[in-house]
Design an enzyme around this catalytic site. Structure first.
Site, mmCIF file in Angstrom:
data_model
loop_
_atom_site.group_PDB
_atom_site.id
_atom_site.type_symbol
_atom_site.label_atom_id
_atom_site.label_comp_id
_atom_site.label_asym_id
_atom_site.label_seq_id
_atom_site.Cartn_x
_atom_site.Cartn_y
_atom_site.Cartn_z
ATOM 1 N N GLY A 246 2.866 -1.292 4.304
ATOM 2 C CA GLY A 246 2.826 0.141 4.037
ATOM 3 C C GLY A 246 4.214 0.671 3.723
ATOM 4 O O GLY A 246 4.728 0.527 2.600
ATOM 5 N N GLY A 247 4.863 1.243 4.715
ATOM 6 C CA GLY A 247 6.155 1.911 4.528
ATOM 7 C C GLY A 247 7.180 1.080 3.769
ATOM 8 O O GLY A 247 7.865 1.589 2.872
ATOM 9 N N GLU B 11 -6.947 4.202 7.989
ATOM 10 C CA GLU B 11 -6.843 5.643 7.681
ATOM 11 C C GLU B 11 -8.121 6.134 7.003
ATOM 12 O O GLU B 11 -8.559 7.271 7.216
ATOM 13 C CB GLU B 11 -5.601 5.898 6.804
ATOM 14 C CG GLU B 11 -4.330 5.724 7.621
ATOM 15 C CD GLU B 11 -3.117 5.263 6.841
ATOM 16 O OE1 GLU B 11 -3.105 5.371 5.599
ATOM 17 O OE2 GLU B 11 -2.177 4.776 7.482
ATOM 18 N N GLU C 295 -5.052 -5.560 10.531
ATOM 19 C CA GLU C 295 -4.050 -4.517 10.745
ATOM 20 C C GLU C 295 -4.318 -3.822 12.079
ATOM 21 O O GLU C 295 -5.131 -2.885 12.138
ATOM 22 C CB GLU C 295 -4.128 -3.475 9.630
ATOM 23 C CG GLU C 295 -3.870 -4.040 8.250
ATOM 24 C CD GLU C 295 -3.344 -2.966 7.323
ATOM 25 O OE1 GLU C 295 -2.236 -3.140 6.813
ATOM 26 O OE2 GLU C 295 -4.026 -1.948 7.128
ATOM 27 N N SER D 150 3.652 -2.392 10.333
ATOM 28 C CA SER D 150 5.117 -2.372 10.487
ATOM 29 C C SER D 150 5.766 -3.707 10.133
ATOM 30 O O SER D 150 6.770 -4.105 10.738
ATOM 31 C CB SER D 150 5.504 -1.925 11.901
ATOM 32 O OG SER D 150 5.043 -0.604 12.125
ATOM 33 N N GLY E 3 2.478 1.973 10.790
ATOM 34 C CA GLY E 3 3.357 3.135 10.638
ATOM 35 C C GLY E 3 4.053 3.547 11.924
ATOM 36 O O GLY E 3 4.649 4.617 11.993
ATOM 37 N N ASN F 261 0.855 -1.184 0.000
ATOM 38 C CA ASN F 261 0.000 0.000 0.000
ATOM 39 C C ASN F 261 0.895 1.239 0.000
ATOM 40 O O ASN F 261 1.472 1.587 1.019
ATOM 41 C CB ASN F 261 -0.887 -0.033 1.260
ATOM 42 C CG ASN F 261 -1.736 1.211 1.409
ATOM 43 O OD1 ASN F 261 -1.829 2.034 0.497
ATOM 44 N ND2 ASN F 261 -2.366 1.357 2.565
ATOM 45 N N TRP F 262 0.993 1.861 -1.151
ATOM 46 C CA TRP F 262 1.897 3.026 -1.282
ATOM 47 C C TRP F 262 1.310 4.283 -0.639
ATOM 48 O O TRP F 262 2.010 5.277 -0.511
ATOM 49 C CB TRP F 262 2.194 3.312 -2.759
ATOM 50 C CG TRP F 262 2.934 2.248 -3.500
ATOM 51 C CD1 TRP F 262 3.269 0.985 -3.053
ATOM 52 C CD2 TRP F 262 3.469 2.350 -4.823
ATOM 53 N NE1 TRP F 262 3.963 0.300 -4.018
ATOM 54 C CE2 TRP F 262 4.104 1.119 -5.124
ATOM 55 C CE3 TRP F 262 3.467 3.352 -5.796
ATOM 56 C CZ2 TRP F 262 4.724 0.866 -6.354
ATOM 57 C CZ3 TRP F 262 4.086 3.106 -7.023
ATOM 58 C CH2 TRP F 262 4.705 1.873 -7.288
ATOM 59 N N LYS F 263 0.035 4.253 -0.321
ATOM 60 C CA LYS F 263 -0.648 5.427 0.244
ATOM 61 C C LYS F 263 -0.444 6.659 -0.665
ATOM 62 O O LYS F 263 -0.360 6.503 -1.877
ATOM 63 C CB LYS F 263 -0.193 5.681 1.684
ATOM 64 C CG LYS F 263 -0.282 4.410 2.541
ATOM 65 C CD LYS F 263 -0.129 4.656 4.004
ATOM 66 C CE LYS F 263 -0.123 3.315 4.728
ATOM 67 N NZ LYS F 263 -0.118 3.472 6.176
ATOM 68 N N HIS G 137 -9.350 0.482 5.056
ATOM 69 C CA HIS G 137 -8.086 0.765 5.736
ATOM 70 C C HIS G 137 -8.379 1.693 6.920
ATOM 71 O O HIS G 137 -9.240 2.569 6.836
ATOM 72 C CB HIS G 137 -7.097 1.404 4.758
ATOM 73 C CG HIS G 137 -5.717 1.477 5.326
ATOM 74 N ND1 HIS G 137 -5.355 2.442 6.229
ATOM 75 C CD2 HIS G 137 -4.640 0.682 5.150
ATOM 76 C CE1 HIS G 137 -4.086 2.239 6.585
ATOM 77 N NE2 HIS G 137 -3.635 1.178 5.938
HETATM 78 C C1 PEP Z 1 -0.717 -0.096 6.216
HETATM 79 O O1 PEP Z 1 -0.946 1.100 6.293
HETATM 80 O O2 PEP Z 1 -1.494 -0.853 5.627
HETATM 81 C C2 PEP Z 1 0.498 -0.596 6.847
HETATM 82 C C3 PEP Z 1 0.555 -1.853 7.162
HETATM 83 O O3 PEP Z 1 1.489 0.344 7.073
HETATM 84 P P1 PEP Z 1 2.943 0.068 7.683
HETATM 85 O O4 PEP Z 1 3.468 -1.191 7.063
HETATM 86 O O5 PEP Z 1 3.733 1.273 7.317
HETATM 87 O O6 PEP Z 1 2.753 -0.094 9.168
#
Ligand code: PEP
Length: 253
Positions: free
Chosen positions: A237-238, A100, A170, A216, A176, A9-11, A98
């Site tokens: 994510g990141g 967010e 999640e 994470s 994050g 997920n590049w957001k 998600h």
């Molecule tokens: C996400 O936002 O779906 C996610 C898992 O982010 P991160 O890996 O950065 O925690």
């Protein structure tokens, strides 16, 4: 047999030029290095989907996802993107619910149920996110809370429809933050959710449902997380913004 899946997920990150570089690096690495039984999905900003789809479609075990879509089919909804538009440009998956989107855009379980319906009607695969806050984890009842997100947004589906859904657990406190759920915490929740799915759809459907972990996840902890019997991959994510790290995660089964 349920699928092993790693989705990035590049957001809201990357310019067009950067997105092209990242996608083409990932495509090449996945083609050369990732086992073909692992499905690798990238979810770039919607603006880049059409261009990047031309790259991902060349690799059989790759897909491309939108990070969201409208709950409406078409019409006067300024700024929205419909599931049928996503289908028409070759998207394969849509991330829904998600945390967010739930937190900043007030997406309720009811709206998400509508989005799930419209995504399935357009023959796209929903990656349905669920998870608890830190406060909920520290109190009683967080297993039931996460299960209720599935009940409220998915349990109206027939078994056949539900069979097309991918779940992503999640924990919000791990997204994050650099705080990852331990493999035991992930396994416990995934097993609980699979049991919850079995009460509605039966053991066979539950056993065939891919449940991804997100929060994470990185190239250092992916192997231990993916070794858990009920963890079928990750929503990243990141770490999905770096081609080498993302590919290493996809190689962690
Ligand atoms: C996400 O936002 O779906 C996610 C898992 O982010 P991160 O890996 O950065 O925690």
């Amino acid at each position: 047999m349920r699928k092993k899946i790693v989705a990035g997920n590049w957001k809201m990150n990357k310019s067009m030029e950067e997105a092209l570089i990242l996608a083409s690096e990932v495509v090449h690495m996945v083609k050369d290095e990732v086992n073909s039984d692992v499905q690798v999905i990238i979810a770039p900003p919607a603006l880049y989907l059409t261009t990047l789809q031309k790259h991902t479609e060349a690799v059989a075990n790759m897909g491309i996802a939108a990070q969201n879509c409208s709950n409406k089919a078409s019409g006067a909804y300024t700024g929205e993107i419909s599931a049928s538009m996503l289908k028409s440009i070759g998207a394969t998956h849509v991330i829904l619910g998600h945390s967010e989107r739930r937190q900043y855009f007030n997406e309720s379980n009811e709206v998400l149920a509508e989005k799930v319906n419209i995504v399935l009607e357009n023959d796209l695969t929903p990656i349905f996110c669920c998870g608890e806050t830190l406060e909920q984890r520290q109190a009683e009842g967080f297993f039931e809370f996460v299960a209720s997100q599935l009940t409220d947004s998915l349990f109206h589906l027939s078994a056949e429809e539900f069979g097309k859904v991918v779940i992503a657990y999640e924990p919000i406190w791990a997204i994050g933050t650099g705080l990852t759920a331990s493999s035991q915490q992930a396994q416990d929740m995934h097993a609980f959710l699979r049991g919850h799915l079995a009460t509605k759809y039966g053991q066979e459907v539950a056993d065939n449902t891919s449940i991804l972990y997100g929060g994470s996840c990185n190239e250092k902890n992916a192997q231990e997380l993916f070794a858990c019997p009920d963890v079928d991959g990750g929503l990243i994510g990141g770490a999905s913004l770096k081609s080498r790290e993302f590919t290493n995660i996809a190689k962690s089964f």
